[in-house]
Design an enzyme around this catalytic site. Structure first.
Site, mmCIF file in Angstrom:
data_model
loop_
_atom_site.group_PDB
_atom_site.id
_atom_site.type_symbol
_atom_site.label_atom_id
_atom_site.label_comp_id
_atom_site.label_asym_id
_atom_site.label_seq_id
_atom_site.Cartn_x
_atom_site.Cartn_y
_atom_site.Cartn_z
ATOM 1 C CE1 TYR A 175 -3.616 2.545 0.502
ATOM 2 C CE2 TYR A 175 -2.578 3.091 2.595
ATOM 3 C CZ TYR A 175 -3.511 3.366 1.612
ATOM 4 O OH TYR A 175 -4.324 4.449 1.729
ATOM 5 C CB THR A 177 1.403 4.354 4.184
ATOM 6 O OG1 THR A 177 0.731 3.127 4.516
ATOM 7 C CG2 THR A 177 0.380 5.435 3.891
ATOM 8 C CE LYS A 178 1.152 -1.558 5.282
ATOM 9 N NZ LYS A 178 -0.052 -0.756 5.096
ATOM 10 C CG ASN A 179 8.762 -0.140 5.394
ATOM 11 O OD1 ASN A 179 8.163 0.874 5.709
ATOM 12 N ND2 ASN A 179 9.328 -0.936 6.284
ATOM 13 C CB VAL A 181 5.102 2.273 -2.477
ATOM 14 C CG1 VAL A 181 3.896 2.918 -3.146
ATOM 15 C CG2 VAL A 181 5.215 2.732 -1.032
#
Length: 381
Positions: A175, A177-179, A181
């Site tokens: 997603y 906001t993840k590390n 993307v």
């Protein structure tokens, strides 16, 4: 902005290349991303999907979870973890978490097990590995399926192994906001070739061949519907981002570790609890920097403090409002929040601060100054 993705020229060029190729759906770039992710996590099989949620749903399906079954999940998680259980007609049994790590408490899991318990879903909260030794032992002794929710934990290690490799399957999130993307997207890893084959089939309508296989240069291949499936596949447009995001995952972790250390030092004297240190033999993925406000030392609640930070242009978030506090789960499964005291307490006190490889030193200083100024204003005299 909280959780701003770190998108660079390599990703942009790869997306443009995908557009020019004429192949936008599931194809060669998805295959490349799957190979890279399997190699990174040292897993036998990696299946790219539309989301981490899709991975949880497919894992439940393949495990044969259904009506009458119970699945233990932590209450301190995003609702998708419990939703995947409900959508199979099973009962989510919400368990409490450790008050410092926010991870699933194995002792509480054991107390909540019944003859109907079929599976456990550990959530590696904020990127911190769960105690896979104790949870794995519980699963083995009681013949339970373990599905790891690794949405926060791409880089996390427990005893030298990547999380996601301890259960029947592990699912990851890409997603925005993840590390790593891909805007939306997820990955399921497994050591079991039968699980891998079935997940791949179910993710695309239950077809015996995907579009890349049907329309490749080798000529058209007829497909068959082997079982009714879903539409949960990843596209080459998403994988074009993921290939380069994954290539930088280790260097990005180093930057987040630097930011994390600055926060720990800067906040040590404030009325809050900084995240617990890494446990020996583990690596924290550093996805979320969550503090727990000491509300008895403050004249304002968490939401008022968060609003004050937003007025200073500091993005922040809440991870999470415990699952048992949402109306559906409260009314259906947990009428008394006192049965989940730690998750309930964390719900009121948790605050997530900006943490990303794209933060400059000036950005980090702004976050530190704003939080110190805000808590000084609301601190009891």
């Amino acid at each position: 902005m909280f959780g701003r993705p770190d998108i660079r020229e390599e990703e942009i060029a790869e997306v443009v290349d995908t557009l020019r190729s004429g192949w936008l759906g599931t194809g060669p770039k998805v295959s490349a991303f799957e190979r890279d992710f399997a190699a990174y996590t040292a897993s036998a099989h990696a299946l790219a999907l539309a989301s981490c949620t899709a991975g949880l749903q497919l894992s439940m399906h393949v495990a044969g979870i259904g009506p009458g079954d119970e699945v233990i999940v932590p209450s301190m998680t995003f609702a998708a973890t419990a939703n995947a259980v409900v959508q199979r007609g099973a009962t989510p049994v919400l368990a409490d978490v450790d008050p410092r790590t926010c991870n699933l408490d194995p002792a509480d899991v054991e107390q909540r097990m019944t003859s109907r318990t079929r599976a456990i879903i550990p959530v590696h909260f904020a990127g911190r590995p769960c105690d896979m030794g104790r949870l794995g032992d519980l699963a083995r002794r009681n013949d339970l399926t373990m599905i790891e929710d690794c949405a926060h934990a791409i880089e996390a290690l427990w005893d030298g192994r990547h999380v996601g490799t301890f259960g029947a399957a592990g699912v990851f999130s890409f997603y925005v906001t993840k590390n790593v993307v891909t805007a939306e997207g997820g990955m399921l890893i497994t050591a079991d070739p039968e699980i891998a084959a079935r997940v791949k089939r179910l993710a695309l309508h239950g077809l015996s061949a995907d579009a890349w296989e049907r329309f490749s240069d080798r000529g058209y291949r007829h497909y068959e519907v082997v079982e009714p499936g879903y539409k949960m596949n990843m596209t080459d447009m998403q994988a074009a981002l993921g290939i380069h995001q994954l290539a930088r995952v280790e260097s990005n972790l180093v930057r987040r570790q630097e930011v994390w250390a600055r926060y720990d030092l800067a906040f040590a004297d404030l009325p809050l609890d900084v995240p617990a240190p890494e446990e020996p033999g583990t690596r924290h993925a550093r996805h979320l920097y969550t503090v727990l406000l000491q509300l008895d030392e403050l004249t304002a609640g968490r939401d008022e403090i968060m609003a004050a930070l937003h007025r200073q242009r500091i993005g922040c978030g809440v991870h999470y409002r415990a699952v048992h506090r949402h109306p559906y789960y409260r009314d259906m499964f947990v009428p008394d929040p006192r049965t989940l005291p730690n998750a309930d307490d964390i719900s009121d006190r948790t605050l997530s601060l900006p943490l990303g490889s794209g933060l400059s030193d000036g950005d980090v200083a702004d976050v530190i100054d704003a939080l110190r100024r805000t808590l000084a204003h609301y601190r009891r005299r």
